[in-house]
Design an enzyme around this catalytic site. Structure first.
Site, PDB file in Angstrom:
ATOM      1  N   LYS A 191      37.514  65.953  65.768  1.00 37.45           N
ATOM      2  CA  LYS A 191      37.704  65.210  64.501  1.00 37.45           C
ATOM      3  C   LYS A 191      39.084  65.552  63.918  1.00 37.45           C
ATOM      4  O   LYS A 191      39.720  66.520  64.336  1.00 37.45           O
ATOM      5  CB  LYS A 191      36.587  65.555  63.511  1.00 37.45           C
ATOM      6  CG  LYS A 191      35.184  65.148  64.007  1.00 37.45           C
ATOM      7  CD  LYS A 191      34.899  63.654  63.848  1.00 37.45           C
ATOM      8  CE  LYS A 191      33.861  63.137  64.810  1.00 37.45           C
ATOM      9  NZ  LYS A 191      32.484  63.246  64.413  1.00 37.45           N
TER      10      LYS A 191
HETATM   11  C1  LIG Z   1      31.138  62.855  64.545  1.00 36.97           C
HETATM   12  C2  LIG Z   1      30.366  61.945  63.684  1.00 36.97           C
HETATM   13  C3  LIG Z   1      29.172  62.343  63.069  1.00 36.97           C
HETATM   14  C4  LIG Z   1      28.436  63.606  63.413  1.00 36.97           C
HETATM   15  O1  LIG Z   1      29.125  64.764  63.344  1.00 36.97           O
HETATM   16  P1  LIG Z   1      28.598  66.049  64.175  1.00 36.97           P
HETATM   17  O2  LIG Z   1      29.372  67.157  63.554  1.00 36.97           O
HETATM   18  O3  LIG Z   1      28.931  65.812  65.602  1.00 36.97           O
HETATM   19  O4  LIG Z   1      27.145  66.188  63.920  1.00 36.97           O
HETATM   20  C5  LIG Z   1      28.569  61.468  62.200  1.00 36.97           C
HETATM   21  N1  LIG Z   1      29.090  60.256  61.938  1.00 36.97           N
HETATM   22  C6  LIG Z   1      30.220  59.824  62.506  1.00 36.97           C
HETATM   23  C7  LIG Z   1      30.734  58.479  62.177  1.00 36.97           C
HETATM   24  C8  LIG Z   1      30.901  60.643  63.411  1.00 36.97           C
HETATM   25  O5  LIG Z   1      32.012  60.200  63.990  1.00 36.97           O
END
Ligand SMILES: *Cc1c(COP(=O)(O)O)cnc(C)c1O
Length: 375
Positions: A191
């Site tokens: 991210k």
């Molecule tokens: C990555 C993501 C999540 C979930 O995050 P995690 O930390 O992997 O649980 C939720 N919503 C969106 C749109 C994402 O890209």
């Protein structure tokens, strides 16, 4: 050439001394759970976002679940979500025995809109979860107006858009995720603000919600062994918080680096008639978690992916199946053809590598590989 969707190693190398020291310090003090670095990072993030409260948790999916738990929704209550998104958003709704009501998205921004939401509202609708997909905020001002009119909660899924700025019609600027009742984000390594494992956070300006969220994330207790509500165990590790405290200082630079790479792709690729480069909104900055092309002809999408792979260029399809056609969420209410825009996006989108460490040479290589697909 060594090309990756994201270059986490290269990013680490630049901050290595500071990050290594931060990690070592946590180990030396053995404050692995709820060490002072967790509070420190929450405060830095709250200041960065201009949010009153930031509550960290174990991952972005937990953040969404805890947010929905905090709103006191009852089984069967309807929650509106876009069907072109990552599964986490709809998964937690279903887990809590709420009813996910999936909707179409805007073909240009890939985001849910106020107009789409309004059509999906029923007397049972209690909340909306807009997802700021690929790095651009959904158009929140009209969404908040619809929410207010129908008395609905808004939980923003800002896992892909941390740092994006949304501008209201009166020129007030707010960070994506700080506009609805609760914002949720993820610090998954890839991210835009990633840690070195799992991590997540919720933001809110509402004091009561913040207190409840804090409790729910900690087994429903404010005081040890006094469990007032049913909660979960969802914590950000101290080591991850220490890493994030170092990285958050770079977040604006990271957004700029991604933005510059995207602008360069735009300039080189927008002349190609057989594809569409990402459309940018006027009221949200784009932090380019993904740089996503849309191929007019779905046959081109899969062929281009292969063509790039043959030349050592990775690319990814986010997302290949819309939520209403995912096996786990199939209900007789939804059929193929119900959401033609989302369904066709799933056959047309292709994301190119984009990250904070991209250089011109890498991008030129990727661009010429794309261009050589059709002469
Ligand atoms: C990555 C993501 C999540 C979930 O995050 P995690 O930390 O992997 O649980 C939720 N919503 C969106 C749109 C994402 O890209």
């Amino acid at each position: 050439m060594n090309l990756q969707m994201v270059d986490l190693k290269g990013q680490y190398e630049k901050l290595k001394p500071e990050i290594d020291q931060a990690i070592q310090h946590v180990i030396d003090t053995t404050a692995f759970i709820n060490g002072p670095q967790v509070k420190e990072f929450s405060t830095s993030l709250a200041n960065y976002l201009g949010a009153k409260h930031v509550i960290t948790c174990a991952n972005g999916t937990d953040a969404l679940q805890i947010a929905l738990m905090a709103l006191g929704l009852q089984p069967g209550d309807e929650v509106i979500v876009p069907c072109f998104t990552y599964v986490a958003t709809v998964e937690v709704i279903a887990l809590l025995k709420l009813k996910p009501v999936v909707t179409e998205v805007d073909p240009d921004t890939f985001n849910i809109t106020a107009e789409i939401i309004e059509k999906a509202i029923t007397p049972k609708t209690k909340a909306i979860v807009p997802v700021h997909l690929f790095g651009q905020s959904a158009d929140m001002e009209p969404i908040m107006a619809v929410a207010k009119k129908h008395n609905l909660y808004v939980v923003e899924d800002t896992a892909q858009a941390i740092g994006a700025d949304y501008t209201f019609s009166d020129q007030v600027i707010k960070k994506a995720g700080t506009i609805g009742d609760i914002g949720c984000t993820s610090f998954f390594p890839s991210k835009n603000l990633g840690c070195y494992g799992d991590g997540g956070a919720l933001y809110t300006d509402n004091d009561e919600l913040a207190t409840l969220i804090r409790k729910i994330a900690n087994h429903g207790q404010a005081k040890k062994y006094h469990h007032e509500v049913i909660g979960v165990n969802s914590r950000l590790d101290t080591i991850q918080a220490a890493i994030l405290s170092v990285k958050i200082k770079q977040l604006d630079n990271y957004c700029k680096a991604r933005g510059a790479a995207a602008t360069y792709y735009d300039r080189q690729l927008s002349e190609l008639s057989w594809l569409q480069t990402p459309k940018r909104q006027t009221n949200s900055t784009h932090v380019f978690h993904q740089y996503t092309l849309r191929l007019h002809d779905p046959a081109d999408r899969d062929a281009l992916k292969q063509h790039l792979a043959d030349r050592g260029v990775p690319s990814m399809v986010y997302y290949p199946i819309p939520l209403h056609l995912q096996e786990a969420f199939r209900t007789p209410e939804y059929n193929q053809g119900d959401f033609p825009i989302s369904e066709s996006l799933c056959t047309q989108v292709l994301s190119l590598p984009i990250h904070t460490e991209m250089n011109r040479e890498q991008q030129d290589f990727i661009i010429s590989a794309v261009k050589s697909f059709k002469k």
